[in-house]
Design a protein around this motif. Structure first.
Motif, PDB file in Angstrom:
ATOM      1  N   GLY A  55       0.790  -1.223   0.000  1.00 52.33           N
ATOM      2  CA  GLY A  55       0.000   0.000   0.000  1.00 52.33           C
ATOM      3  C   GLY A  55       0.823   1.272   0.000  1.00 52.33           C
ATOM      4  O   GLY A  55       0.270   2.361   0.115  1.00 52.33           O
ATOM      5  N   LEU A  56       2.119   1.182  -0.113  1.00 52.93           N
ATOM      6  CA  LEU A  56       2.979   2.367  -0.152  1.00 52.93           C
ATOM      7  C   LEU A  56       3.076   2.860  -1.603  1.00 52.93           C
ATOM      8  O   LEU A  56       4.027   2.556  -2.309  1.00 52.93           O
ATOM      9  CB  LEU A  56       4.365   2.050   0.398  1.00 52.93           C
ATOM     10  CG  LEU A  56       4.436   1.672   1.867  1.00 52.93           C
ATOM     11  CD1 LEU A  56       5.825   1.211   2.227  1.00 52.93           C
ATOM     12  CD2 LEU A  56       4.023   2.837   2.729  1.00 52.93           C
ATOM     13  N   THR A  57       2.093   3.599  -2.042  1.00 55.81           N
ATOM     14  CA  THR A  57       2.082   4.045  -3.435  1.00 55.81           C
ATOM     15  C   THR A  57       2.212   5.550  -3.584  1.00 55.81           C
ATOM     16  O   THR A  57       2.493   6.028  -4.672  1.00 55.81           O
ATOM     17  CB  THR A  57       0.780   3.605  -4.134  1.00 55.81           C
ATOM     18  OG1 THR A  57      -0.332   4.135  -3.412  1.00 55.81           O
ATOM     19  CG2 THR A  57       0.690   2.094  -4.201  1.00 55.81           C
ATOM     20  N   ALA A  58       2.010   6.310  -2.538  1.00 56.97           N
ATOM     21  CA  ALA A  58       2.128   7.765  -2.631  1.00 56.97           C
ATOM     22  C   ALA A  58       3.593   8.179  -2.590  1.00 56.97           C
ATOM     23  O   ALA A  58       4.416   7.514  -1.950  1.00 56.97           O
ATOM     24  CB  ALA A  58       1.375   8.429  -1.486  1.00 56.97           C
ATOM     25  N   PRO A  59       3.961   9.266  -3.266  1.00 60.68           N
ATOM     26  CA  PRO A  59       5.356   9.730  -3.198  1.00 60.68           C
ATOM     27  C   PRO A  59       5.684  10.243  -1.799  1.00 60.68           C
ATOM     28  O   PRO A  59       4.837  10.812  -1.117  1.00 60.68           O
ATOM     29  CB  PRO A  59       5.406  10.854  -4.227  1.00 60.68           C
ATOM     30  CG  PRO A  59       4.003  11.280  -4.414  1.00 60.68           C
ATOM     31  CD  PRO A  59       3.145  10.098  -4.133  1.00 60.68           C
ATOM     32  N   ARG A  60       6.939  10.016  -1.374  1.00 59.23           N
ATOM     33  CA  ARG A  60       7.411  10.502  -0.083  1.00 59.23           C
ATOM     34  C   ARG A  60       8.631  11.377  -0.295  1.00 59.23           C
ATOM     35  O   ARG A  60       9.442  11.117  -1.183  1.00 59.23           O
ATOM     36  CB  ARG A  60       7.767   9.340   0.846  1.00 59.23           C
ATOM     37  CG  ARG A  60       6.589   8.495   1.224  1.00 59.23           C
ATOM     38  CD  ARG A  60       6.927   7.483   2.277  1.00 59.23           C
ATOM     39  NE  ARG A  60       7.998   6.590   1.853  1.00 59.23           N
ATOM     40  CZ  ARG A  60       8.548   5.670   2.624  1.00 59.23           C
ATOM     41  NH1 ARG A  60       8.135   5.492   3.853  1.00 59.23           N
ATOM     42  NH2 ARG A  60       9.518   4.908   2.166  1.00 59.23           N
ATOM     43  N   PHE A  61       8.780  12.403   0.535  1.00 50.84           N
ATOM     44  CA  PHE A  61       9.853  13.377   0.402  1.00 50.84           C
ATOM     45  C   PHE A  61      10.685  13.434   1.679  1.00 50.84           C
ATOM     46  O   PHE A  61      10.156  13.380   2.779  1.00 50.84           O
ATOM     47  CB  PHE A  61       9.288  14.779   0.132  1.00 50.84           C
ATOM     48  CG  PHE A  61       8.505  14.863  -1.138  1.00 50.84           C
ATOM     49  CD1 PHE A  61       9.139  15.126  -2.333  1.00 50.84           C
ATOM     50  CD2 PHE A  61       7.141  14.668  -1.131  1.00 50.84           C
ATOM     51  CE1 PHE A  61       8.428  15.199  -3.506  1.00 50.84           C
ATOM     52  CE2 PHE A  61       6.407  14.735  -2.302  1.00 50.84           C
ATOM     53  CZ  PHE A  61       7.053  14.997  -3.491  1.00 50.84           C
ATOM     54  N   GLY A  62      11.994  13.589   1.489  1.00 51.56           N
ATOM     55  CA  GLY A  62      12.913  13.783   2.596  1.00 51.56           C
ATOM     56  C   GLY A  62      13.865  14.918   2.261  1.00 51.56           C
ATOM     57  O   GLY A  62      14.117  15.207   1.090  1.00 51.56           O
ATOM     58  N   PHE A  63      14.392  15.568   3.291  1.00 52.18           N
ATOM     59  CA  PHE A  63      15.258  16.727   3.099  1.00 52.18           C
ATOM     60  C   PHE A  63      16.489  16.579   3.976  1.00 52.18           C
ATOM     61  O   PHE A  63      16.378  16.255   5.156  1.00 52.18           O
ATOM     62  CB  PHE A  63      14.509  18.007   3.467  1.00 52.18           C
ATOM     63  CG  PHE A  63      13.185  18.118   2.769  1.00 52.18           C
ATOM     64  CD1 PHE A  63      13.117  18.570   1.471  1.00 52.18           C
ATOM     65  CD2 PHE A  63      12.020  17.726   3.400  1.00 52.18           C
ATOM     66  CE1 PHE A  63      11.905  18.647   0.811  1.00 52.18           C
ATOM     67  CE2 PHE A  63      10.805  17.798   2.759  1.00 52.18           C
ATOM     68  CZ  PHE A  63      10.749  18.254   1.457  1.00 52.18           C
ATOM     69  N   VAL A  64      17.653  16.809   3.373  1.00 50.83           N
ATOM     70  CA  VAL A  64      18.911  16.708   4.099  1.00 50.83           C
ATOM     71  C   VAL A  64      19.654  18.023   3.936  1.00 50.83           C
ATOM     72  O   VAL A  64      19.987  18.422   2.826  1.00 50.83           O
ATOM     73  CB  VAL A  64      19.777  15.544   3.562  1.00 50.83           C
ATOM     74  CG1 VAL A  64      21.107  15.505   4.275  1.00 50.83           C
ATOM     75  CG2 VAL A  64      19.046  14.235   3.687  1.00 50.83           C
ATOM     76  N   ILE A  65      19.872  18.698   5.055  1.00 48.24           N
ATOM     77  CA  ILE A  65      20.652  19.934   5.064  1.00 48.24           C
ATOM     78  C   ILE A  65      21.686  19.761   6.173  1.00 48.24           C
ATOM     79  O   ILE A  65      21.366  19.823   7.356  1.00 48.24           O
ATOM     80  CB  ILE A  65      19.781  21.181   5.315  1.00 48.24           C
ATOM     81  CG1 ILE A  65      18.795  21.392   4.155  1.00 48.24           C
ATOM     82  CG2 ILE A  65      20.641  22.413   5.405  1.00 48.24           C
ATOM     83  CD1 ILE A  65      17.493  20.780   4.322  1.00 48.24           C
ATOM     84  N   SER A  66      22.916  19.504   5.787  1.00 45.71           N
ATOM     85  CA  SER A  66      23.948  19.173   6.771  1.00 45.71           C
ATOM     86  C   SER A  66      24.578  20.432   7.358  1.00 45.71           C
ATOM     87  O   SER A  66      24.342  21.544   6.896  1.00 45.71           O
ATOM     88  CB  SER A  66      25.028  18.309   6.125  1.00 45.71           C
ATOM     89  OG  SER A  66      25.781  19.083   5.224  1.00 45.71           O
ATOM     90  N   LYS A  67      25.413  20.224   8.350  1.00 43.18           N
ATOM     91  CA  LYS A  67      26.130  21.338   8.960  1.00 43.18           C
ATOM     92  C   LYS A  67      27.183  21.917   8.033  1.00 43.18           C
ATOM     93  O   LYS A  67      27.703  22.995   8.283  1.00 43.18           O
ATOM     94  CB  LYS A  67      26.772  20.906  10.278  1.00 43.18           C
ATOM     95  CG  LYS A  67      25.768  20.772  11.390  1.00 43.18           C
ATOM     96  CD  LYS A  67      26.475  20.550  12.705  1.00 43.18           C
ATOM     97  CE  LYS A  67      25.464  20.458  13.824  1.00 43.18           C
ATOM     98  NZ  LYS A  67      26.117  20.276  15.120  1.00 43.18           N
ATOM     99  N   LYS A  68      27.508  21.210   6.956  1.00 43.09           N
ATOM    100  CA  LYS A  68      28.408  21.777   5.960  1.00 43.09           C
ATOM    101  C   LYS A  68      27.754  22.957   5.259  1.00 43.09           C
ATOM    102  O   LYS A  68      28.435  23.880   4.817  1.00 43.09           O
ATOM    103  CB  LYS A  68      28.787  20.734   4.913  1.00 43.09           C
ATOM    104  CG  LYS A  68      29.695  19.650   5.410  1.00 43.09           C
ATOM    105  CD  LYS A  68      29.991  18.687   4.285  1.00 43.09           C
ATOM    106  CE  LYS A  68      30.798  17.518   4.764  1.00 43.09           C
ATOM    107  NZ  LYS A  68      31.056  16.562   3.683  1.00 43.09           N
ATOM    108  N   VAL A  69      26.449  22.924   5.134  1.00 43.85           N
ATOM    109  CA  VAL A  69      25.711  24.013   4.490  1.00 43.85           C
ATOM    110  C   VAL A  69      25.785  25.260   5.351  1.00 43.85           C
ATOM    111  O   VAL A  69      26.093  26.348   4.871  1.00 43.85           O
ATOM    112  CB  VAL A  69      24.242  23.608   4.244  1.00 43.85           C
ATOM    113  CG1 VAL A  69      23.434  24.775   3.736  1.00 43.85           C
ATOM    114  CG2 VAL A  69      24.179  22.456   3.281  1.00 43.85           C
TER     115      VAL A  69
END
Length: 122
Positions: free
Chosen positions: A44-58
């Motif tokens: 049932g996992l059919t919807a798109p999922r989003f993740g965000f990575v902003i490291s301390k290098k930024v």
């Protein structure tokens, strides 16, 4: 805010995107896309999922990293989710580069649009 079903939250989900990914480079962002397996889709996992990575290098400052993350969430909520198919079973992860600290909302939105078209999400 993004709906609960549209978020990558667990560490193992982020690691899975890193492990089995397609990578696209933009000006201030990088986009990682992982299509879900047939087993995940059957659960049932059919919807798109989003993740965000902003490291301390930024940026060393948390408020700047959080601002970038809030802007990216809003862009995905308003623009990306409406353009993607509802049954697009993919995990999408945006990784900010150091130049993202100087980017305004419209610059981030343009970069997300460009990367989404390159990846074939729209």
């Amino acid at each position: 805010m993004l709906p609960r079903y549209a978020r990558l939250k667990r560490n193992r989900d982020f690691r899975a995107v890193y492990a089995r990914r397609r990578l696209f480079h933009g000006g201030v962002l990088m986009l990682y896309v992982r299509p879900r397996t047939a087993a995940e889709r059957s659960q049932g996992l059919t919807a798109p999922r989003f993740g965000f990575v902003i490291s301390k290098k930024v940026s060393k400052r948390a408020n700047i990293r959080n601002r970038i993350k809030r802007r990216l969430r809003e862009i995905c909520r308003l623009h990306v989710l409406s353009k993607m198919r509802a049954d697009a079973a993919v995990d999408v992860m945006f990784v900010a580069r150091t130049s993202a600290t100087d980017a305004n909302f419209s610059r981030l939105m343009a970069d997300v649009e460009t990367l989404g078209r390159q990846a074939g999400l729209f």
